[in-house]
Each structure stands twice: as C-alpha cells, then as structure tokens.
Scaffold this motif. Structure first.
Motif, mmCIF file in Angstrom:
data_model
loop_
_atom_site.group_PDB
_atom_site.id
_atom_site.type_symbol
_atom_site.label_atom_id
_atom_site.label_comp_id
_atom_site.label_asym_id
_atom_site.label_seq_id
_atom_site.Cartn_x
_atom_site.Cartn_y
_atom_site.Cartn_z
ATOM 1 N N PHE A 75 -4.657 -0.937 5.665
ATOM 2 C CA PHE A 75 -4.206 -0.950 6.873
ATOM 3 C C PHE A 75 -5.029 -1.168 7.800
ATOM 4 O O PHE A 75 -4.811 -2.163 8.881
ATOM 5 N N PHE A 76 -6.003 -0.359 7.926
ATOM 6 C CA PHE A 76 -6.819 -0.366 8.979
ATOM 7 C C PHE A 76 -7.753 -1.447 9.003
ATOM 8 O O PHE A 76 -8.310 -2.393 10.186
ATOM 9 N N GLY A 77 -8.060 -2.130 7.832
ATOM 10 C CA GLY A 77 -8.743 -3.118 7.511
ATOM 11 C C GLY A 77 -8.076 -4.389 8.170
ATOM 12 O O GLY A 77 -8.705 -5.658 8.457
ATOM 13 N N ILE A 78 -7.021 -4.389 8.327
ATOM 14 C CA ILE A 78 -5.914 -5.570 8.934
ATOM 15 C C ILE A 78 -6.695 -5.905 10.267
ATOM 16 O O ILE A 78 -7.003 -7.076 10.490
ATOM 17 N N GLU A 106 6.335 -5.613 7.153
ATOM 18 C CA GLU A 106 6.349 -6.877 6.284
ATOM 19 C C GLU A 106 5.174 -7.462 6.584
ATOM 20 O O GLU A 106 4.206 -7.821 5.554
ATOM 21 N N ARG A 107 4.802 -7.737 7.783
ATOM 22 C CA ARG A 107 3.482 -8.552 8.237
ATOM 23 C C ARG A 107 2.380 -7.626 7.848
ATOM 24 O O ARG A 107 1.480 -8.152 7.492
ATOM 25 N N SER A 108 2.288 -6.482 7.606
ATOM 26 C CA SER A 108 1.226 -5.628 7.634
ATOM 27 C C SER A 108 0.921 -5.692 5.960
ATOM 28 O O SER A 108 -0.206 -5.962 5.740
ATOM 29 N N ILE A 109 1.985 -5.784 5.158
ATOM 30 C CA ILE A 109 1.489 -5.897 3.953
ATOM 31 C C ILE A 109 1.022 -7.244 3.518
ATOM 32 O O ILE A 109 -0.030 -7.525 2.678
#
Length: 185
Positions: A164-167, A96-99
């Motif tokens: 995702f990796f941009g997080i 959830e936090r990833s999104i």
C-alpha cells in the motif's frame, strides 16, 4: 469520445482515481498533524508533492518520517502519508485503484486482492474537496487510517502495508516524480 478527440475513457478513470502527473508544491507547515504526532512522535516532514491530471489538481501529499529514507527502505520505517484532496472521490474507487497500483508492484492472488479491497472499501470514506486521509505505516504489522484526523480503521497485514505505501514510495511506483517530491530528493 472519438479517436483523436483528446482524452480517453481510461485517462478519465485514472483522473478520477488518482493516477497522473505531479508537480512539487510549497509546504504549508512542518508541524505534524495531531493524529500523526500521536502515532509517530518525533517525525518530521520529509517532502510533499501535488498530483495533477490534465492540469487539474487531484491532491496534495505530505510524507512524515523520523529520518530521511534510503531508496528502498521505505517499508522498514514507521511513517505517515497525508493526502489532502482537491476534489470529490468515491472511497470504493480509491480502494479499487489502490489494489490496481499494488498489483503493479507485486503479484498476489485474486482472493487476497478481494480481501484487501473489501477491507479498504469498508475503511475509506467518500472524499470531499479539502478532506484529508492519512495512512500510518507500522512496518511488519499494520496500516492505520485516519480521515480528517479521526481514526477510521486499520489493516493488520504486513504485505498489504508494504504494498500500500509502495504505491507512492516504491522505486517501481507509477508516479516517480511524486515519489521524488515526497522523499525530498
């Protein structure tokens, strides 16, 4: 909690899901773990950092890549992000936090968000202290995931992979100090 008591519910939620301040930490080893070496031969450790929230360590992260990364070229280079957790976390909450963090980087529709979150939730296990999650970026193709060295799944979507990796690696990350530590700058 009452106003002025210090910590808000939102701050506690951020702590439980991995968003917070960072400090650099010394590298334990510069030899890639076996799953990373098998996926990306010839990579080297670029940098590492420790994520803390309210003084509590959340995780240690290490970035592996074949060469140093320019400011905006993280999405074009095969790389691995290894995260060793210092506390228990629920896999579904990590998804959830990833999104939420991915949406900070780019707009995408709710259907895509739901699909990606479901894929991540199905892949990511609940985490115990000392567990390692590793994401391997295959640019333009997929993100592969490993838990404690064992393959656990992949998402075959170029846009998901970039975001995702941009997080952690995008110039627009919510954690610029951790990004700098990972990039070794």
């Amino acid at each position: 909690m009452t106003r002025g008591a210090g910590v808000s519910r939102r701050a506690l939620l951020r702590a439980a899901t991995g968003a917070a301040a960072v400090a650099s930490w010394p590298v334990r080893a510069s030899i890639a773990p076996p799953e990373i070496a098998a996926e990306l031969p010839g990579v080297r450790l670029l940098g590492s950092g420790r994520l803390r929230f309210l003084g509590l360590q959340v995780y240690e992260a290490r970035l592996w890549a074949p060469r140093p990364l320019a400011d905006d070229d993280y999405a074009r280079v095969p790389l691995a992000l290894e995260i060793e957790y210092a506390r228990r976390l629920v896999g579904r909450l990590i998804a959830e936090r990833s999104i939420v963090e991915m949406r900070r980087l780019a707009a995408f529709d709710d259907a895509r968000a739901e699909r990606w979150q479901a894929q991540l939730a199905a892949i990511l296990p609940d985490i115990d202290r000392g567990d390692r999650l590793t994401g391997v970026q295959l640019p333009g193709t997929a993100a592969r995931f490993f838990a404690n060295g064992r393959a656990i799944g992949e998402v075959r979507d170029a846009e998901f992979t970039r975001l995702f990796f941009g997080i952690w690696l995008s110039p627009q990350t919510s954690e610029p100090q951790l990004r700098a530590a990972l990039l070794g700058t």
